[in-house]
Design a protein around this motif. Structure first.
Motif, PDB file in Angstrom:
ATOM      1  N   GLU A 174       0.523  -1.396   7.748  1.00 46.82           N
ATOM      2  CA  GLU A 174      -0.151  -0.370   7.562  1.00 46.82           C
ATOM      3  C   GLU A 174       0.491   1.047   8.146  1.00 46.82           C
ATOM      4  O   GLU A 174       0.596   1.948   7.650  1.00 46.82           O
ATOM      5  CB  GLU A 174      -1.719  -0.466   7.983  1.00 46.82           C
ATOM      6  N   PHE A 175       0.689   0.901   9.386  1.00 46.97           N
ATOM      7  CA  PHE A 175       1.014   2.082  10.065  1.00 46.97           C
ATOM      8  C   PHE A 175       2.524   2.522   9.219  1.00 46.97           C
ATOM      9  O   PHE A 175       2.636   3.733   9.336  1.00 46.97           O
ATOM     10  CB  PHE A 175       1.470   1.767  11.721  1.00 46.97           C
ATOM     11  N   PHE A 176       3.299   1.554   9.041  1.00 46.80           N
ATOM     12  CA  PHE A 176       4.457   1.910   8.429  1.00 46.80           C
ATOM     13  C   PHE A 176       4.140   2.760   7.068  1.00 46.80           C
ATOM     14  O   PHE A 176       4.782   3.647   6.798  1.00 46.80           O
ATOM     15  CB  PHE A 176       5.612   0.784   7.887  1.00 46.80           C
ATOM     16  N   ARG A 177       3.466   2.259   6.148  1.00 48.68           N
ATOM     17  CA  ARG A 177       2.894   2.822   4.921  1.00 48.68           C
ATOM     18  C   ARG A 177       2.493   4.085   4.979  1.00 48.68           C
ATOM     19  O   ARG A 177       2.369   4.994   4.059  1.00 48.68           O
ATOM     20  CB  ARG A 177       2.091   1.889   4.186  1.00 48.68           C
ATOM     21  N   THR A 178       1.654   4.270   6.221  1.00 50.60           N
ATOM     22  CA  THR A 178       0.970   5.485   6.017  1.00 50.60           C
ATOM     23  C   THR A 178       1.616   6.419   7.213  1.00 50.60           C
ATOM     24  O   THR A 178       1.122   7.470   7.611  1.00 50.60           O
ATOM     25  CB  THR A 178      -0.445   5.098   6.672  1.00 50.60           C
ATOM     26  N   LEU A 179       2.811   6.144   7.407  1.00 54.18           N
ATOM     27  CA  LEU A 179       3.738   7.169   8.024  1.00 54.18           C
ATOM     28  C   LEU A 179       3.276   7.416   9.650  1.00 54.18           C
ATOM     29  O   LEU A 179       3.669   8.306  10.210  1.00 54.18           O
ATOM     30  CB  LEU A 179       3.801   8.638   7.413  1.00 54.18           C
ATOM     31  N   ALA A 220      10.564  -6.162  11.497  1.00 49.43           N
ATOM     32  CA  ALA A 220      10.000  -7.323  11.228  1.00 49.43           C
ATOM     33  C   ALA A 220       8.640  -7.396  10.528  1.00 49.43           C
ATOM     34  O   ALA A 220       8.175  -8.090   9.747  1.00 49.43           O
ATOM     35  CB  ALA A 220      10.389  -8.400  12.128  1.00 49.43           C
ATOM     36  N   THR A 221       7.899  -6.551  11.471  1.00 54.59           N
ATOM     37  CA  THR A 221       6.445  -6.568  11.408  1.00 54.59           C
ATOM     38  C   THR A 221       5.801  -5.578  10.450  1.00 54.59           C
ATOM     39  O   THR A 221       4.719  -5.432   9.983  1.00 54.59           O
ATOM     40  CB  THR A 221       5.660  -6.526  13.016  1.00 54.59           C
ATOM     41  N   GLY A 222       6.635  -4.340  10.531  1.00 55.02           N
ATOM     42  CA  GLY A 222       6.105  -3.065   9.797  1.00 55.02           C
ATOM     43  C   GLY A 222       6.777  -2.810   8.478  1.00 55.02           C
ATOM     44  O   GLY A 222       6.087  -2.452   7.525  1.00 55.02           O
ATOM     45  N   VAL A 223       7.911  -3.086   8.416  1.00 59.94           N
ATOM     46  CA  VAL A 223       8.963  -2.863   7.070  1.00 59.94           C
ATOM     47  C   VAL A 223       8.871  -4.031   5.962  1.00 59.94           C
ATOM     48  O   VAL A 223       8.439  -3.913   5.066  1.00 59.94           O
ATOM     49  CB  VAL A 223      10.184  -2.366   7.443  1.00 59.94           C
ATOM     50  N   MET A 224       9.289  -5.122   6.612  1.00 54.34           N
ATOM     51  CA  MET A 224       9.307  -6.331   5.733  1.00 54.34           C
ATOM     52  C   MET A 224       7.969  -6.600   5.147  1.00 54.34           C
ATOM     53  O   MET A 224       8.440  -7.195   3.900  1.00 54.34           O
ATOM     54  CB  MET A 224       9.847  -7.599   6.716  1.00 54.34           C
ATOM     55  N   PRO A 225       7.022  -6.730   5.670  1.00 56.31           N
ATOM     56  CA  PRO A 225       5.691  -7.054   4.855  1.00 56.31           C
ATOM     57  C   PRO A 225       5.659  -6.078   3.579  1.00 56.31           C
ATOM     58  O   PRO A 225       4.928  -6.630   2.712  1.00 56.31           O
ATOM     59  CB  PRO A 225       4.581  -7.025   5.822  1.00 56.31           C
ATOM     60  N   ASN A 226       6.105  -4.815   3.789  1.00 51.93           N
ATOM     61  CA  ASN A 226       5.984  -3.903   2.577  1.00 51.93           C
ATOM     62  C   ASN A 226       7.066  -4.354   1.284  1.00 51.93           C
ATOM     63  O   ASN A 226       6.997  -3.541   0.518  1.00 51.93           O
ATOM     64  CB  ASN A 226       5.932  -2.608   2.949  1.00 51.93           C
ATOM     65  N   LEU A 227       8.183  -4.971   1.746  1.00 53.72           N
ATOM     66  CA  LEU A 227       9.085  -5.114   0.698  1.00 53.72           C
ATOM     67  C   LEU A 227       8.812  -6.057  -0.453  1.00 53.72           C
ATOM     68  O   LEU A 227       8.223  -7.044  -0.176  1.00 53.72           O
ATOM     69  CB  LEU A 227      10.573  -5.782   1.423  1.00 53.72           C
ATOM     70  N   PRO A 228       9.475  -6.056  -1.684  1.00 51.08           N
ATOM     71  CA  PRO A 228       9.155  -6.799  -2.752  1.00 51.08           C
ATOM     72  C   PRO A 228       9.480  -8.262  -2.194  1.00 51.08           C
ATOM     73  O   PRO A 228      10.832  -8.401  -1.453  1.00 51.08           O
ATOM     74  CB  PRO A 228      10.039  -6.511  -3.851  1.00 51.08           C
ATOM     75  N   PRO A 229       8.698  -9.389  -2.519  1.00 51.71           N
ATOM     76  CA  PRO A 229       9.155 -10.911  -2.050  1.00 51.71           C
ATOM     77  C   PRO A 229      10.590 -11.118  -1.989  1.00 51.71           C
ATOM     78  O   PRO A 229      11.188 -11.620  -1.049  1.00 51.71           O
ATOM     79  CB  PRO A 229       8.378 -11.663  -2.846  1.00 51.71           C
ATOM     80  N   PHE A 251      -0.563 -12.341   5.635  1.00 51.35           N
ATOM     81  CA  PHE A 251      -1.392 -12.081   6.658  1.00 51.35           C
ATOM     82  C   PHE A 251      -1.099 -10.735   7.299  1.00 51.35           C
ATOM     83  O   PHE A 251      -1.898 -10.117   7.987  1.00 51.35           O
ATOM     84  CB  PHE A 251      -1.439 -13.170   7.604  1.00 51.35           C
ATOM     85  N   PHE A 252      -0.022 -10.303   7.231  1.00 48.61           N
ATOM     86  CA  PHE A 252       0.597  -9.035   7.936  1.00 48.61           C
ATOM     87  C   PHE A 252       0.793  -8.008   6.782  1.00 48.61           C
ATOM     88  O   PHE A 252       1.171  -7.080   7.331  1.00 48.61           O
ATOM     89  CB  PHE A 252       2.106  -9.668   8.431  1.00 48.61           C
ATOM     90  N   HIS A 253       0.303  -8.113   5.618  1.00 49.12           N
ATOM     91  CA  HIS A 253       0.533  -6.820   4.640  1.00 49.12           C
ATOM     92  C   HIS A 253      -0.709  -6.113   4.710  1.00 49.12           C
ATOM     93  O   HIS A 253      -0.324  -4.908   5.139  1.00 49.12           O
ATOM     94  CB  HIS A 253       0.895  -7.554   3.293  1.00 49.12           C
ATOM     95  N   SER A 254      -1.695  -6.523   4.695  1.00 45.35           N
ATOM     96  CA  SER A 254      -3.116  -5.615   4.603  1.00 45.35           C
ATOM     97  C   SER A 254      -4.093  -6.423   5.167  1.00 45.35           C
ATOM     98  O   SER A 254      -4.200  -7.673   5.037  1.00 45.35           O
ATOM     99  CB  SER A 254      -3.374  -5.130   3.454  1.00 45.35           C
ATOM    100  N   ARG A 255      -5.402  -5.709   5.512  1.00 42.25           N
ATOM    101  CA  ARG A 255      -6.317  -6.197   5.755  1.00 42.25           C
ATOM    102  C   ARG A 255      -7.208  -7.137   4.689  1.00 42.25           C
ATOM    103  O   ARG A 255      -7.485  -8.134   4.977  1.00 42.25           O
ATOM    104  CB  ARG A 255      -7.664  -5.292   6.208  1.00 42.25           C
ATOM    105  N   ASP A 256      -7.045  -6.535   3.678  1.00 41.93           N
ATOM    106  CA  ASP A 256      -7.581  -7.257   2.393  1.00 41.93           C
ATOM    107  C   ASP A 256      -7.083  -8.605   2.100  1.00 41.93           C
ATOM    108  O   ASP A 256      -7.611  -9.568   2.089  1.00 41.93           O
ATOM    109  CB  ASP A 256      -7.452  -6.319   0.998  1.00 41.93           C
TER     110      ASP A 256
END
Length: 567
Positions: A314-319, A344-353, A401-406
């Motif tokens: 989330e921190f990565f997505r929201t700058l 690993a924890t900020g950028v990777m979860p936001n990448l396309p699978p 688990f690491f992408h978003s709260r939802d």
């Protein structure tokens, strides 16, 4: 008919103008609100109501709802909160074809699927109506309805959380004549225990029970975890002198203890049960003390002591990259440089699978970095594709688990709707009832509605729980950044069992189904090369203390269901 409990019974009684038993009040709610009745009910329960037109209405509460299974056939219907009476009524005890594979690959099953031919389960948070024409399921609850809450001051969040915690504890204590509570050296159960002492009369002698490692434990633990709760618990006890406290080490039990009784009581044998051995001594101590309920704090990591594993992404997505860096730098026992942790924890979860997997394969050279898959799957067997964690259903490896709260909320919600019959069965075995105090729905919904910065602030995790613990816990315990490892003494426990484990593996090899799925030679190799000193790397520990015993447990369960007697 009603199983479990309703927490807002008094409010319902007042609103409906009906007094009487919980069943009568719930029935009045169905009469008043019809299909929407369960939206007004708070608790952990399963219900069955016969309507005037002959329809059978069944419901389960959301968030760890009480179990309810049913069979609908040409000759009628049957329903029960556990499976044993349904088989006693004449239904065949036959597992569905996919169940054994899911047990071996450590995958959860759909909670609507009871796992046995001819049986279904009412999904959590849903109403199922049965007529002669069939069954219809309709959800009445979704975690997606939880919206973000904004309060004016930081202190307001803590005050509201403490108030709801007090409410949850009060609801639990009303059920019990003589309660017991599990007590660890962490934040969750200690805060719950403190709140119980505040609400119970002085001198009540609340029974608190702590599991501790065996005397033979060498003190080694996985980096970032502490293996003994005793130092923190002893300090907590000095601040709470009225507790009737007891340490138990389960030295007389192992992961197979009570397995036969558990199978008979619940007809379940999930591999995760091998990690439940911590509770054996706790339950026996509570029963010996004359307690009627054991209260726990199992949902702490989902609720007030949530570390917000989605925060870096989330921190990565929201700058908010400074916060991403702070959180990455504060990770405990992570040997990677901070920049790699952030990636690993900020950028990777936001990448396309597909891109994410390609990068991970490049970095790890084809070695799956997680321990979510069963390492003993046969490489040439029918489940070999599951050795790749990307093919593992609901695997943490896909980083949901690491992408978003939802995503985290939905995954946990789905998992909690499954397996309640195992708990009900063990309560029968132990002669005790149990309740997770933190599974109080208003408390869960409040915690899941909070902004991420209420859980993570300036790199510090569990920010809400640490503030709630002020004045409740000793400061050293309140600020501890490690988590407890409640089976740190696994090596001392399993080493004397090596001959028995070899026999268990031999039984797996001769099993007509499991012998094809599992790499028995790999199991025997690990037993023959059993380490003389307890290893502490997570891959080896997970393989030896969990995966290997879990497959022994699964073999016993599959034989129990089929009636096969290898002896």
């Amino acid at each position: 008919m009603l199983g479990g409990w309703i927490d807002n019974l008094e409010d319902l009684s007042s609103t409906l103008g009906v007094k009487g038993t919980p069943e009568q009040i719930y029935g009045a709610a169905v009469e008043r609100w019809g299909a929407d009745a369960d939206k007004h009910v708070v608790g952990q329960y399963a219900s069955l109501v016969t309507l005037p037109d002959g329809t059978v209405r069944m419901a389960r509460s959301p968030w760890a709802g009480y179990p309810l299974f049913y069979h609908l056939g040409p000759h009628g219907m049957a329903a029960c909160s556990i499976l044993r009476p349904l088989f006693a009524a004449g239904l065949p005890k036959q597992l569905r074809p996919t169940v054994v594979a899911k047990l071996v690959t450590l995958e959860p099953t759909d909670d609507a699927d009871a796992g046995f031919e001819g049986l279904q389960q009412v999904p959590g948070g849903s109403v199922v109506t049965l007529t002669r024409g069939g069954a219809k399921a309709q959800p009445f609850y979704s975690p997606a309805s939880i919206t973000t809450l904004r309060l004016r001051r930081d202190e307001d969040y803590v005050d509201a959380a403490n108030a709801l915690l007090a409410e949850a504890v009060g609801k639990a204590l009303k059920l019990s004549r003589k309660p017991a509570v599990t007590l660890s050296g962490g934040l969750d159960s200690s805060i719950v225990c403190d709140e119980m002492t505040r609400q119970l009369p002085a001198g009540s002698g609340l029974k608190a029970i702590t599991f501790e490692p065996m005397a033979a434990w060498d003190g080694r633990a996985i980096p970032g975890l502490f293996g003994s709760d005793r130092p923190y618990v002893e300090e907590f006890l000095r601040c709470h002198p009225g507790l009737d406290h007891q340490f138990v080490d389960n030295s007389e039990y192992n992961f197979l203890s009570f397995s036969d009784a558990a199978f008979l009581a619940s007809d379940r044998g999930h591999p995760m049960s091998v990690l439940g051995q911590v509770g054996f001594g706790v339950a026996q101590a509570a029963r010996d003390a004359g307690c009627d309920w054991v209260f726990s704090a199992g949902l702490g990591n989902l609720t007030f002591s949530n570390e917000a594993p989605w925060a870096p992404a989330e921190f990565f997505r929201t700058l908010r990259w400074k916060e991403l860096w702070q959180r990455s730098a504060s990770r405990v026992a992570d040997p990677r440089p901070v920049w790699r942790r952030a990636l690993a924890t900020g950028v990777m979860p936001n990448l396309p699978p597909r891109l994410r997997w390609a990068l991970r394969d490049l970095v790890h050279r084809g070695r799956p970095p997680e321990v979510s898959t069963n390492p003993y799957l046969a490489k040439e067997g029918p489940l070999a594709d599951k050795l790749s964690s990307r093919h593992f259903a609901r695997s943490a490896a896909d980083m949901d688990f690491f992408h978003s709260r939802d995503r985290l909320t939905n995954e946990i919600y789905d998992l909690l709707r499954f397996g309640g019959e195992s708990g009900v069965g063990m309560q029968q075995v132990n002669g005790l009832q149990g309740r997770d105090v933190l599974a109080y729905r208003p408390f869960i919904e409040f915690c899941l509605s909070l902004p991420t910065r209420q859980f993570v602030r300036g790199g510090e995790g569990r920010y809400l729980a640490r503030r709630m613990a002020i004045g409740r816990l000793p400061d050293a315990q309140r600020t501890e950044r490690r988590h407890g490892d409640h089976i740190a003494d696994w090596h001392a426990r399993l080493t004397p069992m090596l001959p028995q484990l070899r026999e268990e593996v031999r039984q797996i090899a001769e099993h007509p189904e499991l012998g094809q799925m599992l790499d028995v030679q790999a199991m025997l190799h690990d037993l023959d090369n059993w380490p003389t000193v307890a290893p502490t790397d997570i891959q080896t520990v997970s393989r030896l203390r969990f995966a290997l015993p879990a497959m022994c447990y699964v073999r016993r369960y599959v034989d129990y269901v089929s009636g096969r007697n290898p002896q």
